[in-house]
Enzyme design. Structure first.
Site, PDB file in Angstrom:
ATOM      1  N   TYR A 164       0.880  -1.242  -0.001  1.00 14.89           N
ATOM      2  CA  TYR A 164       0.021  -0.094  -0.045  1.00 14.89           C
ATOM      3  C   TYR A 164       1.032   1.216  -0.075  1.00 14.89           C
ATOM      4  O   TYR A 164       0.773   2.078  -0.866  1.00 14.89           O
ATOM      5  CB  TYR A 164      -0.892  -0.161   1.296  1.00 14.89           C
ATOM      6  CG  TYR A 164      -1.483   1.272   1.545  1.00 14.89           C
ATOM      7  CD1 TYR A 164      -2.571   1.888   0.842  1.00 14.89           C
ATOM      8  CD2 TYR A 164      -1.166   2.014   2.841  1.00 14.89           C
ATOM      9  CE1 TYR A 164      -3.239   2.986   1.017  1.00 14.89           C
ATOM     10  CE2 TYR A 164      -1.796   3.087   2.961  1.00 14.89           C
ATOM     11  CZ  TYR A 164      -2.712   3.624   2.085  1.00 14.89           C
ATOM     12  OH  TYR A 164      -3.444   4.938   2.509  1.00 14.89           O
ATOM     13  N   LYS A 168       1.418   4.356  -2.702  1.00 14.62           N
ATOM     14  CA  LYS A 168       1.142   5.706  -2.496  1.00 14.62           C
ATOM     15  C   LYS A 168       2.205   6.562  -2.739  1.00 14.62           C
ATOM     16  O   LYS A 168       2.136   7.776  -3.156  1.00 14.62           O
ATOM     17  CB  LYS A 168       0.857   5.621  -0.934  1.00 14.62           C
ATOM     18  CG  LYS A 168      -0.584   5.089  -0.445  1.00 14.62           C
ATOM     19  CD  LYS A 168      -1.723   5.615  -1.086  1.00 14.62           C
ATOM     20  CE  LYS A 168      -2.195   7.001  -0.491  1.00 14.62           C
ATOM     21  NZ  LYS A 168      -3.647   7.442  -1.513  1.00 14.62           N
TER      22      LYS A 168
HETATM   23  N1  LIG Z   1      -8.019   6.166   6.492  1.00 19.06           N
HETATM   24  C1  LIG Z   1      -6.860   6.826   6.754  1.00 19.06           C
HETATM   25  O1  LIG Z   1      -6.305   6.738   7.971  1.00 19.06           O
HETATM   26  C2  LIG Z   1      -5.657   7.406   5.588  1.00 19.06           C
HETATM   27  C3  LIG Z   1      -6.400   7.212   4.458  1.00 19.06           C
HETATM   28  N2  LIG Z   1      -5.383   7.807   3.625  1.00 19.06           N
HETATM   29  C4  LIG Z   1      -5.736   7.938   2.029  1.00 19.06           C
HETATM   30  O2  LIG Z   1      -7.065   8.706   1.962  1.00 19.06           O
HETATM   31  C5  LIG Z   1      -8.000   8.161   0.963  1.00 19.06           C
HETATM   32  C6  LIG Z   1      -9.245   7.780   1.192  1.00 19.06           C
HETATM   33  O3  LIG Z   1      -9.120   6.683   2.219  1.00 19.06           O
HETATM   34  P1  LIG Z   1     -10.345   6.249   3.024  1.00 19.06           P
HETATM   35  O4  LIG Z   1     -11.621   7.035   2.764  1.00 19.06           O
HETATM   36  O5  LIG Z   1     -10.019   5.789   4.382  1.00 19.06           O
HETATM   37  O6  LIG Z   1     -10.805   5.065   2.126  1.00 19.06           O
HETATM   38  P2  LIG Z   1     -12.147   4.194   1.778  1.00 19.06           P
HETATM   39  O7  LIG Z   1     -11.554   2.841   1.394  1.00 19.06           O
HETATM   40  O8  LIG Z   1     -12.969   4.418   2.697  1.00 19.06           O
HETATM   41  O9  LIG Z   1     -12.417   5.249   0.395  1.00 19.06           O
HETATM   42  C7  LIG Z   1     -11.993   4.857  -0.717  1.00 19.06           C
HETATM   43  C8  LIG Z   1     -12.951   4.751  -2.106  1.00 19.06           C
HETATM   44  O10 LIG Z   1     -12.157   4.587  -3.168  1.00 19.06           O
HETATM   45  C9  LIG Z   1     -13.163   3.510  -3.715  1.00 19.06           C
HETATM   46  N3  LIG Z   1     -11.959   2.972  -4.789  1.00 19.06           N
HETATM   47  C10 LIG Z   1     -11.091   1.935  -4.688  1.00 19.06           C
HETATM   48  N4  LIG Z   1     -10.567   1.361  -5.895  1.00 19.06           N
HETATM   49  C11 LIG Z   1     -11.256   2.034  -6.788  1.00 19.06           C
HETATM   50  C12 LIG Z   1     -11.164   1.963  -8.102  1.00 19.06           C
HETATM   51  N5  LIG Z   1     -10.374   1.256  -8.945  1.00 19.06           N
HETATM   52  N6  LIG Z   1     -12.125   3.189  -8.821  1.00 19.06           N
HETATM   53  C13 LIG Z   1     -12.970   3.818  -8.398  1.00 19.06           C
HETATM   54  N7  LIG Z   1     -12.943   3.901  -6.837  1.00 19.06           N
HETATM   55  C14 LIG Z   1     -12.259   2.992  -6.269  1.00 19.06           C
HETATM   56  C15 LIG Z   1     -13.349   2.544  -2.592  1.00 19.06           C
HETATM   57  O11 LIG Z   1     -14.224   1.590  -3.136  1.00 19.06           O
HETATM   58  P3  LIG Z   1     -14.239   0.115  -2.397  1.00 19.06           P
HETATM   59  O12 LIG Z   1     -14.468   0.403  -0.833  1.00 19.06           O
HETATM   60  O13 LIG Z   1     -15.273  -0.741  -2.897  1.00 19.06           O
HETATM   61  O14 LIG Z   1     -12.730  -0.370  -2.600  1.00 19.06           O
HETATM   62  C16 LIG Z   1     -13.870   3.505  -1.616  1.00 19.06           C
HETATM   63  O15 LIG Z   1     -15.202   3.928  -1.980  1.00 19.06           O
HETATM   64  C17 LIG Z   1      -7.134   7.127   0.218  1.00 19.06           C
HETATM   65  O16 LIG Z   1      -6.184   7.597  -0.780  1.00 19.06           O
HETATM   66  C18 LIG Z   1      -6.073   6.636   1.440  1.00 19.06           C
HETATM   67  O17 LIG Z   1      -4.772   6.114   0.854  1.00 19.06           O
HETATM   68  C19 LIG Z   1      -4.161   8.428   3.914  1.00 19.06           C
HETATM   69  C20 LIG Z   1      -3.801   8.479   5.025  1.00 19.06           C
HETATM   70  C21 LIG Z   1      -4.578   7.800   6.104  1.00 19.06           C
END
Ligand SMILES: NC(=O)C1=CN([C@@H]2O[C@H](COP(=O)(O)OP(=O)(O)OC[C@H]3O[C@@H](n4cnc5c(N)ncnc54)[C@H](OP(=O)(O)O)[C@@H]3O)[C@@H](O)[C@H]2O)C=CC1
Ligand SMILES: CC(C)=CCC[C@@H](C)[C@H]1CC[C@H]2C3=C(CC[C@]12C)[C@@]1(C)CCC(=O)C[C@@H]1CC3
Length: 365
Positions: A164, A168
């Site tokens: 991951y 990133k």
């Molecule tokens: N949560 C945390 O603590 C942290 C998060 N981040 C970053 O923040 C961002 C958001 O994270 P978060 O909200 O927690 O994650 P979530 O998994 O809740 O949200 C990500 C969304 O992207 C969707 N998704 C995944 N793959 C695809 C694709 N191929 N095409 C379209 N949509 C897609 C997911 O769908 P599905 O659920 O079906 O996979 C989900 O709805 C990410 O980039 C993460 O790396 C960074 C630091 C910390």
């Protein structure tokens, strides 16, 4: 296409006549798309953008809710043809989609975070989008050893802790390198850390699940390691500030920014507060860090070797043990200076709001 004073597109979306009514009163530079808008952070971002008068489209692989004024486009961001319609007549794109860190699926991370982000950039340029705000992660510099008040000039991790994080890093590099003021395509990366808040599918649910299985009795190490946990509304605030400061003359173009609560806390105090808020006992017994890390590494290797025969997911992965047992907190001085960032919700209030939002995870519920 016509351009307004800021060089932003003004033509209405020809394929969405039904939304012209809703969009006509929205300034053209307030039309945006949130890729990953169905997820935890994405949905909070969408809600705040609407509150601030933006016209919002969501592109996501799934649609998890409906909201008046939000147009949903469902599809895989790796597929440019599906993505392009969601970017028409939009000047600003937030990219916060990623597979969940827990999936540990190298092929999936590489496809979505690297190839997919390339596709997002190409599609933005093709559709004439002017600003791209990426949700990166502060973990891009984390190698499993202490980081205290880390600034953005720390080098990317040479040995990232998992696939991951590895992807990133590549994703952030791609987005920042694509920033081109001459072509009026501006990019910036937000690096949050330890996002928590209502509807988070990871932090609190994992914690409660571990507690319910009776495995939250132990503190890894001496329990004094400081970590950043960031309330989701502060992360949203950082994204919107970045978008609004992204102009050709701005110092933020092509740069990464740490966005945290700016209140490092002991990892185990944070966990204990959430657990006790939900009626569970706080962990009490100490285990040596190196012992737990070594065991986690062994289990991870075992799971890897046995994968063709049996599939099991250990609770204690090396990545989780490193996150739980080391210092990792970051300075957000650069965000304060360049875009006037200041957390809008303090840690204590964030924890209270979070705990209140999970009545179904309370002990005995
Ligand atoms: N949560 C945390 O603590 C942290 C998060 N981040 C970053 O923040 C961002 C958001 O994270 P978060 O909200 O927690 O994650 P979530 O998994 O809740 O949200 C990500 C969304 O992207 C969707 N998704 C995944 N793959 C695809 C694709 N191929 N095409 C379209 N949509 C897609 C997911 O769908 P599905 O659920 O079906 O996979 C989900 O709805 C990410 O980039 C993460 O790396 C960074 C630091 C910390
Ligand atoms: C600060 C930061 C980057 C947090 C990210 C969220 C998750 C990685 C954590 C949320 C719950 C945490 C947790 C553990 C590790 C890190 C988390 C998954 C443990 C598995 C660590 C070992 C234990 O004793 C149990 C913990 C449960 C909760």
């Amino acid at each position: 296409q016509r351009e307004d004073e800021q060089g932003e597109k003004t033509a209405p979306p020809s394929h969405q006549l039904s939304f012209i009514g809703a969009r006509c009163c929205v300034q053209s530079n307030k039309r945006c798309t949130v890729i990953g808008g169905s997820g935890f952070l994405g949905r909070h971002l969408v809600e705040k953008l609407l509150e601030r008068g933006y016209s919002v489209s969501v592109f996501d692989i799934r649609q998890s809710y409906e909201l008046p004024g939000v147009t949903f486009y469902q599809g895989d961001l790796c597929d440019k043809r599906t993505l392009l319609p969601a970017l028409q007549d939009v000047s600003l794109v937030f990219h916060c989609a990623s597979p969940a860190p827990g999936s540990d699926n190298r092929e999936l991370f590489e496809r979505v975070n690297i190839l997919g982000t390339r596709t997002v950039i190409e599609a933005c340029v093709e559709a004439g989008v002017q600003k791209l705000v990426l949700t990166s992660s502060a973990s891009v510099v984390f190698e499993g050893t202490d980081i205290k008040n880390g600034r953005e000039d720390l080098p990317y991790a040479k040995k990232p802790i998992d696939y991951y994080t590895q992807t990133k890093i590549e994703q952030e590099k791609l987005v920042l390198a694509a920033c081109d003021t001459e072509k009026n395509f501006l990019t910036v990366a937000i690096r949050p850390h330890g996002i928590f808040g209502p509807r988070d599918p990871q932090l609190v649910p994992i914690l409660v699940d571990t507690a319910r299985r009776g495995k939250m009795k132990f503190i890894i190490g001496d329990g004094t390691n400081l970590v950043d946990f960031t309330f989701v509304e502060n992360v949203v605030h950082g994204h919107i500030l970045a978008a609004e400061h992204l102009r050709p003359s701005s110092p933020i173009c092509g740069k990464p920014y740490h966005i945290t609560n700016d209140e490092p806390v002991r990892f185990w105090d944070f966990m204990s507060e959430v657990l006790m808020g939900l009626g569970y006992a706080a962990p009490r017994y100490h285990l040596p860090y190196t012992l737990v890390y070594g065991l986690a590494l062994l289990l991870w290797l075992l799971a890897l070797v046995l994968r063709p025969l049996v599939s099991f997911k250990p609770t204690f992965t090396p990545m989780r043990v490193a996150l739980a047992g080391t210092h990792h907190y970051y300075s957000c001085e650069r965000a304060k200076q360049d875009m006037g960032y200041k957390p809008v919700i303090g840690l204590k209030e964030g924890i209270t709001l979070t705990v209140q939002s999970y009545p179904h995870l309370r002990r005995g519920a």
